[in-house]
Design a protein around this motif. Structure first.
Motif, mmCIF file in Angstrom:
data_model
loop_
_atom_site.group_PDB
_atom_site.id
_atom_site.type_symbol
_atom_site.label_atom_id
_atom_site.label_comp_id
_atom_site.label_asym_id
_atom_site.label_seq_id
_atom_site.Cartn_x
_atom_site.Cartn_y
_atom_site.Cartn_z
ATOM 1 N N SER A 1 -1.036 36.467 10.207
ATOM 2 C CA SER A 1 -0.900 36.369 11.666
ATOM 3 C C SER A 1 0.525 36.026 12.081
ATOM 4 N N VAL A 2 1.101 35.027 11.423
ATOM 5 C CA VAL A 2 2.460 34.614 11.777
ATOM 6 C C VAL A 2 3.451 35.731 11.467
ATOM 7 N N MET A 3 3.305 36.372 10.306
ATOM 8 C CA MET A 3 4.232 37.442 9.951
ATOM 9 C C MET A 3 4.079 38.650 10.867
ATOM 10 N N LEU A 4 2.860 38.966 11.277
ATOM 11 C CA LEU A 4 2.646 40.072 12.206
ATOM 12 C C LEU A 4 3.384 39.808 13.516
ATOM 13 N N MET A 5 3.291 38.586 14.028
ATOM 14 C CA MET A 5 3.988 38.247 15.276
ATOM 15 C C MET A 5 5.500 38.284 15.102
ATOM 16 N N LEU A 6 5.996 37.667 14.027
ATOM 17 C CA LEU A 6 7.449 37.615 13.835
ATOM 18 C C LEU A 6 8.051 39.001 13.622
ATOM 19 N N ILE A 7 7.396 39.807 12.811
ATOM 20 C CA ILE A 7 7.919 41.155 12.567
ATOM 21 C C ILE A 7 7.878 41.982 13.842
ATOM 22 N N ALA A 8 6.802 41.852 14.607
ATOM 23 C CA ALA A 8 6.716 42.595 15.865
ATOM 24 C C ALA A 8 7.821 42.178 16.829
ATOM 25 N N GLY B 1 -8.696 32.047 2.085
ATOM 26 C CA GLY B 1 -8.891 32.893 3.262
ATOM 27 C C GLY B 1 -8.060 32.434 4.444
ATOM 28 N N VAL B 2 -8.029 31.133 4.682
ATOM 29 C CA VAL B 2 -7.217 30.582 5.766
ATOM 30 C C VAL B 2 -5.735 30.858 5.499
ATOM 31 N N TYR B 3 -5.310 30.691 4.256
ATOM 32 C CA TYR B 3 -3.918 30.943 3.860
ATOM 33 C C TYR B 3 -3.501 32.371 4.215
ATOM 34 N N PHE B 4 -4.292 33.351 3.774
ATOM 35 C CA PHE B 4 -3.947 34.747 4.052
ATOM 36 C C PHE B 4 -3.991 35.056 5.541
ATOM 37 N N THR B 5 -4.955 34.496 6.259
ATOM 38 C CA THR B 5 -5.079 34.766 7.690
ATOM 39 C C THR B 5 -3.904 34.183 8.469
ATOM 40 N N VAL B 6 -3.531 32.944 8.174
ATOM 41 C CA VAL B 6 -2.396 32.316 8.864
ATOM 42 C C VAL B 6 -1.104 33.034 8.512
ATOM 43 N N PHE B 7 -0.894 33.288 7.231
ATOM 44 C CA PHE B 7 0.325 33.974 6.793
ATOM 45 C C PHE B 7 0.437 35.355 7.442
ATOM 46 N N ALA C 1 10.013 34.164 7.122
ATOM 47 C CA ALA C 1 10.748 34.133 8.388
ATOM 48 C C ALA C 1 12.243 33.942 8.124
ATOM 49 N N LEU C 2 12.568 33.084 7.174
ATOM 50 C CA LEU C 2 13.974 32.911 6.798
ATOM 51 C C LEU C 2 14.558 34.225 6.318
ATOM 52 N N TYR C 3 13.828 34.918 5.477
ATOM 53 C CA TYR C 3 14.274 36.219 4.975
ATOM 54 C C TYR C 3 14.383 37.230 6.118
ATOM 55 N N LEU C 4 13.421 37.189 7.031
ATOM 56 C CA LEU C 4 13.397 38.098 8.177
ATOM 57 C C LEU C 4 14.611 37.892 9.071
ATOM 58 N N PHE C 5 14.929 36.653 9.383
ATOM 59 C CA PHE C 5 16.064 36.374 10.255
ATOM 60 C C PHE C 5 17.397 36.641 9.572
ATOM 61 N N THR C 6 17.395 36.621 8.246
ATOM 62 C CA THR C 6 18.627 36.875 7.504
ATOM 63 C C THR C 6 18.864 38.368 7.285
ATOM 64 N N PHE C 7 17.833 39.107 6.881
ATOM 65 C CA PHE C 7 18.013 40.486 6.455
ATOM 66 C C PHE C 7 17.358 41.528 7.359
ATOM 67 N N LEU D 1 9.914 43.682 1.185
ATOM 68 C CA LEU D 1 9.706 42.551 0.289
ATOM 69 C C LEU D 1 8.237 42.138 0.270
ATOM 70 N N MET D 2 7.572 42.155 1.409
ATOM 71 C CA MET D 2 6.164 41.745 1.491
ATOM 72 C C MET D 2 5.249 42.723 0.759
ATOM 73 N N ARG D 3 5.525 44.005 0.841
ATOM 74 C CA ARG D 3 4.755 45.062 0.169
ATOM 75 C C ARG D 3 3.340 45.232 0.704
ATOM 76 N N VAL D 4 2.878 44.346 1.566
ATOM 77 C CA VAL D 4 1.535 44.423 2.134
ATOM 78 C C VAL D 4 1.663 44.266 3.639
ATOM 79 N N ASP D 5 0.957 45.099 4.379
ATOM 80 C CA ASP D 5 0.969 44.998 5.834
ATOM 81 C C ASP D 5 0.305 43.683 6.243
ATOM 82 N N PRO D 6 0.906 42.929 7.156
ATOM 83 C CA PRO D 6 0.306 41.656 7.582
ATOM 84 C C PRO D 6 -1.122 41.810 8.120
#
Length: 143
Positions: free
Chosen positions: A129-136, A121-127, A50-56, A64-69
Motif C-alpha cells: 500500500s505504501v509503495m503503491l502510493m509513493l510510486i504513484a 499478511g499485514v507486512y505485505f499489505t502495508v508494504f 522510499a529512500l531508494y525511490l527518492f534517490t533514484f 528493484l522491487m520486481r513485484v507490482d505493489p
C-alpha cells in the motif's frame, strides 16, 4: 543513469536499503513476543524503498522491487485470510492461535503459528500500500 543529487545520498541508499530490509524482517519475526510485528515491519521495509525511490526515481525502484505493489497487497490479504482457517479446522473459535513444531534436518524444530502468518499478511499489505502510493506520487512528478 544517476539523477542529480549528492554522491553521499546515492552511496548511502545502496547500503541502507539492505540493512533496513533485514531490520524489517527482524521486526516481523519478533512481533508477537516483543514490540514489532507486521505493521511496523512493513513500514520499515517501505521506508527502505522510499529512500531508494527518492534517490533514484520510480522506474529504478520498480525494477528493484520486481513485484507490482498491487500484487503484494493481494498476497497480504490472502495470507490474512489463510490464517483463520487452522482454528476453524481444529474446531476452535475464529482467530484462535494455532502452533506447530515442524521438524528440521539435524534434529531442530521450527515453531510455526497462525499469528505469524497473519503478521506476514499485514507486512505485505502495508508494504504494498505504501509503495503503491509513493510510486504513484513520484511517477506523476516524473512525467
Amino acid at each position: 543513469m544517476m539523477k542529480p543529487g549528492t554522491l553521499i545520498l546515492h552511496v548511502a541508499a545502496r547500503y541502507l536499503v539492505p540493512l533496513q530490509l533485514v531490520f524489517s524482517i527482524f521486526l516481523l519475526l519478533r512481533g508477537h513476543d516483543e514490540p514489532g510485528g507486521g505493521f511496523i515491519a512493513g513500514l520499515v521495509a517501505s521506508g527502505a524503498f522510499a529512500l531508494y525511490l527518492f534517490t533514484f526515481g520510480a522506474t529504478v525502484t520498480r525494477d528493484l522491487m520486481r513485484v507490482d505493489p498491487r500484487n503484494l497487497i493481494g498476497v497480504g490479504l490472502i495470507f490474512g485470510m489463510v490464517s483463520i482457517f487452522p482454528a476453524l479446522l481444529a474446531g476452535e473459535p475464529l482467530l484462535t492461535a494455532q502452533w506447530w513444531d515442524i521438524p528440521l534436518p539435524g534434529g531442530g524444530y521450527l515453531k510455526m503459528n497462525t499469528p505469524l502468518i497473519f503478521d506476514i499478511g499485514v507486512y505485505f499489505t502495508v508494504f504494498g500500500s505504501v509503495m503503491l502510493m509513493l510510486i504513484a506520487l513520484t511517477e506523476t512528478e516524473e512525467h
